[in-house]
Scaffold this motif. Sequence first.
Motif, short mmCIF file in Angstrom:
data_model
loop_
_atom_site.label_atom_id
_atom_site.label_comp_id
_atom_site.label_asym_id
_atom_site.label_seq_id
_atom_site.Cartn_x
_atom_site.Cartn_y
_atom_site.Cartn_z
N ASN A 154 -4.65 11.83 -2.25
CA ASN A 154 -4.24 12.48 -3.50
C ASN A 154 -2.92 11.86 -3.95
OD1 ASN A 154 -3.66 14.20 -5.60
ND2 ASN A 154 -4.10 16.07 -4.47
N THR A 155 -3.00 10.67 -4.52
CA THR A 155 -1.79 9.92 -4.85
C THR A 155 -0.97 10.58 -5.95
OG1 THR A 155 -3.08 8.50 -6.33
CG2 THR A 155 -2.74 7.71 -4.08
N ALA A 156 -1.56 11.53 -6.66
CA ALA A 156 -0.80 12.26 -7.68
C ALA A 156 0.37 13.02 -7.07
CB ALA A 156 -1.71 13.22 -8.43
N LEU A 157 0.31 13.28 -5.76
CA LEU A 157 1.39 13.99 -5.08
C LEU A 157 2.58 13.08 -4.77
CD1 LEU A 157 -0.74 16.10 -2.54
CD2 LEU A 157 0.22 16.85 -4.74
N PHE A 158 2.39 11.78 -4.85
CA PHE A 158 3.47 10.83 -4.59
C PHE A 158 4.44 10.78 -5.78
CE2 PHE A 158 1.16 7.80 -1.45
CZ PHE A 158 1.82 8.38 -0.37
N PRO A 159 5.70 10.44 -5.52
CA PRO A 159 6.61 10.12 -6.63
C PRO A 159 6.06 8.95 -7.42
CG PRO A 159 7.83 10.36 -4.57
CD PRO A 159 6.37 10.36 -4.20
N GLU A 160 6.42 8.87 -8.68
CA GLU A 160 5.90 7.82 -9.55
C GLU A 160 6.17 6.43 -8.99
OE1 GLU A 160 4.24 5.45 -12.25
OE2 GLU A 160 3.92 7.62 -12.04
N ARG A 161 7.33 6.21 -8.40
CA ARG A 161 7.68 4.88 -7.88
C ARG A 161 6.74 4.46 -6.75
NH1 ARG A 161 11.16 5.41 -3.24
NH2 ARG A 161 11.68 7.60 -2.80
N VAL A 162 6.30 5.43 -5.94
CA VAL A 162 5.38 5.12 -4.84
C VAL A 162 3.98 4.89 -5.38
CG1 VAL A 162 4.43 5.93 -2.65
CG2 VAL A 162 6.81 6.46 -3.24
N ARG A 163 3.57 5.69 -6.36
CA ARG A 163 2.26 5.47 -6.98
C ARG A 163 2.18 4.08 -7.60
NH1 ARG A 163 2.85 10.65 -9.11
NH2 ARG A 163 3.15 9.86 -11.23
N ALA A 164 3.24 3.67 -8.26
CA ALA A 164 3.25 2.35 -8.90
C ALA A 164 3.13 1.24 -7.85
CB ALA A 164 4.53 2.18 -9.72
N ALA A 165 3.84 1.40 -6.75
CA ALA A 165 3.76 0.40 -5.67
C ALA A 165 2.35 0.37 -5.08
CB ALA A 165 4.79 0.72 -4.59
N ALA A 166 1.73 1.55 -4.92
CA ALA A 166 0.37 1.61 -4.38
C ALA A 166 -0.63 0.92 -5.30
CB ALA A 166 -0.03 3.07 -4.17
N HIS A 167 -0.53 1.18 -6.60
CA HIS A 167 -1.45 0.55 -7.55
C HIS A 167 -1.27 -0.97 -7.57
CE1 HIS A 167 -1.53 4.62 -9.86
NE2 HIS A 167 -2.40 4.60 -8.86
N LYS A 168 -0.03 -1.42 -7.47
CA LYS A 168 0.24 -2.86 -7.46
C LYS A 168 -0.35 -3.52 -6.22
CE LYS A 168 4.07 -6.14 -8.02
NZ LYS A 168 5.54 -6.29 -8.19
N ALA A 169 -0.17 -2.87 -5.05
CA ALA A 169 -0.69 -3.42 -3.80
C ALA A 169 -2.22 -3.48 -3.81
CB ALA A 169 -0.19 -2.60 -2.61
N GLU A 170 -2.84 -2.45 -4.36
CA GLU A 170 -4.30 -2.45 -4.47
C GLU A 170 -4.78 -3.59 -5.37
OE1 GLU A 170 -6.08 2.00 -3.91
OE2 GLU A 170 -4.94 1.66 -5.75
N ALA A 171 -4.08 -3.78 -6.47
CA ALA A 171 -4.51 -4.75 -7.47
C ALA A 171 -4.49 -6.18 -6.94
CB ALA A 171 -3.65 -4.64 -8.72
N ILE A 172 -3.46 -6.52 -6.15
CA ILE A 172 -3.36 -7.91 -5.71
C ILE A 172 -4.42 -8.29 -4.68
CG2 ILE A 172 -0.86 -7.95 -6.13
CD1 ILE A 172 -0.59 -8.03 -3.01
N SER A 173 -5.02 -7.28 -4.03
CA SER A 173 -6.02 -7.57 -3.01
C SER A 173 -7.45 -7.27 -3.48
CB SER A 173 -5.73 -6.76 -1.73
OG SER A 173 -5.94 -5.38 -1.96
N ARG A 174 -7.60 -6.91 -4.75
CA ARG A 174 -8.90 -6.44 -5.24
C ARG A 174 -9.98 -7.50 -5.13
NH1 ARG A 174 -9.80 -2.58 -3.98
NH2 ARG A 174 -8.05 -1.49 -4.91
N HIS A 175 -9.59 -8.78 -5.15
CA HIS A 175 -10.58 -9.86 -5.09
C HIS A 175 -11.06 -10.13 -3.66
CE1 HIS A 175 -6.74 -11.71 -4.14
NE2 HIS A 175 -7.39 -12.68 -3.53
N ASN A 176 -10.39 -9.59 -2.66
CA ASN A 176 -10.76 -9.85 -1.26
C ASN A 176 -12.01 -9.07 -0.89
OD1 ASN A 176 -8.49 -11.46 -1.02
ND2 ASN A 176 -7.22 -9.86 -0.12
N ASP A 177 -12.91 -9.71 -0.12
CA ASP A 177 -14.20 -9.06 0.14
C ASP A 177 -14.70 -9.22 1.58
OD1 ASP A 177 -14.83 -11.74 0.14
OD2 ASP A 177 -16.24 -11.64 -1.54
#
Length: 224
Positions: free
Chosen positions: A91-114
């Motif tokens: 439930n990432t909505a419970l994280f502070p905005e700065r942590v949510r932003a870091a999480a989304h960025k980390a997910e995005a850079i690895s999205r192509h890995n399979d």
Amino acid sequence: MDGNRRYARSKNKLVKHGHSDGFLALKRVLAICFRLNVKCVSTYGFAIDNFKRSPEEVEALMDLIEEKLLEICEHGDLLEQYGVRLNVVGNTALFPERVRAAAHKAEAISRHNDKAILNLCMPYASSDEMTTAVQSAIRNGLAAGEYRDITVDDIDSQLMTTLGGSPPLDVLIRTSGVKRLSDFLLWQCCENTQLQFSPTYWPDFGLWDFLPMLLDYQRKAWAA
């Protein structure tokens, strides 16, 4: 990954240093897993209940989580080397905005890995995941104009791990000598999952703790 705080106290360290050492242990164990061609690893990084801890400890953990996620963004060598896709499950909505932003960025850079999946479960609770899955299954049925009973398959298809492409759970490991599941992957481990418990505090956990568990799983799987 249990035992960070008790490890810190046993070493006369601050609790936040125990959590930092726990992240080093995670990096070490992940390297072992991916070298052994494990296809999916799910880690209990932060429980929803952990928000009840002292404000100082929670803030230190938020800082550490943000720091490590941004470190992945800048130096994602492990993910790139083994082709690992990162999912932040919870439930990432419970994280502070700065942590949510870091999480989304980390997910995005690895999205192509399979080649493999890493689920960082945070802030997570299995009861929350199952509740969300039931709600989603009901909404999907209503949107499709279907009025029928919700099935096990309906719920399973809406679990956060399923939506992230995770395979069935083979082994669940808990460190630090505590023998309970503490609201982690309860749905996923309800069938054909081997439970393994280690007395070692998580920051000290390594190959020689892990290898006997893998061999035990392999032996039981072959005997089945």
